[in-house]
Design an enzyme around this catalytic site. Sequence first.
Site, PDB file in Angstrom:
ATOM      1  CG  ASP A  40      -0.179  -0.050   2.598  1.00 22.70           C
ATOM      2  OD1 ASP A  40       1.055  -0.826   2.382  1.00 22.70           O
ATOM      3  OD2 ASP A  40      -0.693   0.640   3.385  1.00 22.70           O
ATOM      4  CD  GLU A  41      -1.491   4.846   2.624  1.00 23.31           C
ATOM      5  OE1 GLU A  41      -2.301   5.645   2.812  1.00 23.31           O
ATOM      6  OE2 GLU A  41      -0.963   4.395   3.581  1.00 23.31           O
ATOM      7  CB  THR A  42       4.565   2.695  -3.122  1.00 20.57           C
ATOM      8  OG1 THR A  42       3.405   2.273  -3.823  1.00 20.57           O
ATOM      9  CG2 THR A  42       4.463   1.690  -1.865  1.00 20.57           C
TER      10      THR A  42
END
Length: 708
Positions: free
Chosen positions: A348-350
């Site tokens: 997630d969230e990169t």
Amino acid sequence: MRSSHRRGRRLVALATAVAALPLTATLSQAAAAPPAPAPAPYALVPQPVSQQAVAGAGFTLTAQTRIAVLSRDSAAVGVGTYLAKLLAPATGYDLAVVKDTRVPKNAVVLDPDGPKSLGAEGYTLTSDEHGVVVRAHGAEGLFRGVQTLRQLLPAAVESRSEQTRAWTVPPAKISDSPRYEYRGVMLDVARRFYPVAQVKRYIDEAAAYKINTLHLHLTDDQGWRLAIDAVPDLTKVGASTQSGFTGGSDWYYSAADYKEIVSYASSRFMTVVPEIDGPGHTEAALASVPGLNCDDKAKAPYSGFDVGISLYCLEDGTHIGNTRRFLAAVIKEVAKLTPGPYIHLGGDETPQATPEQYAAYVKAATSAATGRNKTVMGWHQLGQSAIPADSILQYWGEDDDRESIGTAEETRSIREVRNGVAQGAKFVMSPSDHAYLDMKYDVSTPYGLSWSGYVPVQRSYEWDPATSTAKPDGTGAVVPAKKIAGVEAALWADRAYEGSNALPTPTTRWPEPQDYADYMSFPRLPALAEVGWSPQSARDWNSFRQRLAQQGPRWTAAGIGYYAAPGIPWPGVVKTVEGAHSVETGGKALDNPGGSTSDGTEPVLWSPNRGANQTWTFTPQGDGTYTMLNKSSGKCAEATGGAGAAVVQRTCDNQTGQRWRITPADNDRYTIAAAGSGLLLTAASATNGAKVTQQPDTGSTLQRWSVD
Ligand code: ACM
């Protein structure tokens, strides 16, 4: 500073600013709701597939009652021993656990040799004056059945000290099995470290609601929580921080600690899923291992509150090799310590990763996992790259994503899900606006965030995993029903302190992690447990909130510090109409749009948040009627014209137009009638922005309001 959003594609203002929406729905559409199922005979959560109250006296436990296990199977005997220990503190009985070959009298019988058709977790439970029989096909089903038996006993059975009373199981006939095989809960032990004893306590709390999977978010920017022999600095350096804390020396699980957690979970028939998040959420690893950084310099340990700040260096062959070797070493040890089939690889969230860099991470991580015979799990973003066909992706999108389905502008999340589906993946559903336990219940919640909106209990309950990736009308599901493995509640801990709308200060109060977990999980975790266990056709909010209310005394007896959420008829809580309330129907609240202070503004329905613009003070007028004053405007709700006319707010004058007659209806609801006309306060639909008018009584649920 980006601290106000984590996992945040959407910033939600704390006071609802309400945009006017097209008002298309009509009352007649809304009135066509299906009838509620018949009330259940017993207040069980999750609701069993079938249950009957049967005639007779029920079974009263005594000190002589035996727990008879009709098998030599050690796991089945283990469930018997578990039950004896569970009952001991409150009853004061030290019940004998015996192996038997037939059903004896005065016994709780556990029979693991029931028909195969019960499945791994199904069970039947019958009770009469002679005893109780729980039958399953194996020990796991017995364990689930024992949780039901527990709820049939008086609430005081949950007490840790001896209580003097009769321990009677009412006569019943229950047959049950789960809707989904995966029913999980996630603890974020990375942002906030939970000592082993607190994890075990939470396992027990979740197991009581038939949760069968514990996902441990073991690594993030703010901490690395599992000792890895091959890379000791991960815990020497990477575990010295938490969100808001520095200088720790033991904020991690040793291999022995982790084994203790896994084994305790297993004794509660719960599988542990370890998460090693990457390639983002990796600041703790980057602080511990210089070669994971592009400049080969270790970062400083991070104890802040930002999100999307870190990335393994995947810019060149040397560093991709470093990351690959690092993940291989880590995953080798994690796999060895973990008997369960899964390793969760995050994803997630990169924000800084190019597609090539992201793909390099996914390749390195998934090959390390499959090389150790583990099934890959990941957040749904993992679907954007090549993943093994048997992977399980965890969907954490929200209603905004659903609304984009089938339009020219499908969200990135929906495209990632499509890509995962095309590769054969299964899905665990954790939509953030229903299943994220760190979202605040409402404006009064001291902890957590609200980037996915507020999540009151009703919102955590009223959704269907089968349509959580479908269009708002329920069609066009991106994940087909047969690819849904189950449901997971996720308790993030990036804002586990009081006053979480702002960053903490030196005087901020930080509760024990277990107290944060209790407050945010109860009563929402049981709601999500029922979403995962009970057939959709057996689920109904009104039935649920009545049954949920009966769990309150159990939590009190067990010392669980729950949130006595409004809208649930908790025993012993006396309700009065006078005073300040949220006025709700169809899961939405009567809302003064944007906190308008103008005369003539028409209230609408909006997602509940208990903010000032949704707070209405009822004041008796001495003639059996009340005025309804909006807290944000100080104006009174006023009836205009006749049938079909709008309701507005106006400067309070206490005249007939501002007087309302509040009359109890079914299910703790009320009708709210204009004193002059007798017409009822009526919402046009249960959607945000729905118009509120006065109408003759049609029996519609949108004319029946909760006043809590
Ligand atoms: C997530 O909430 N970042 C999975």
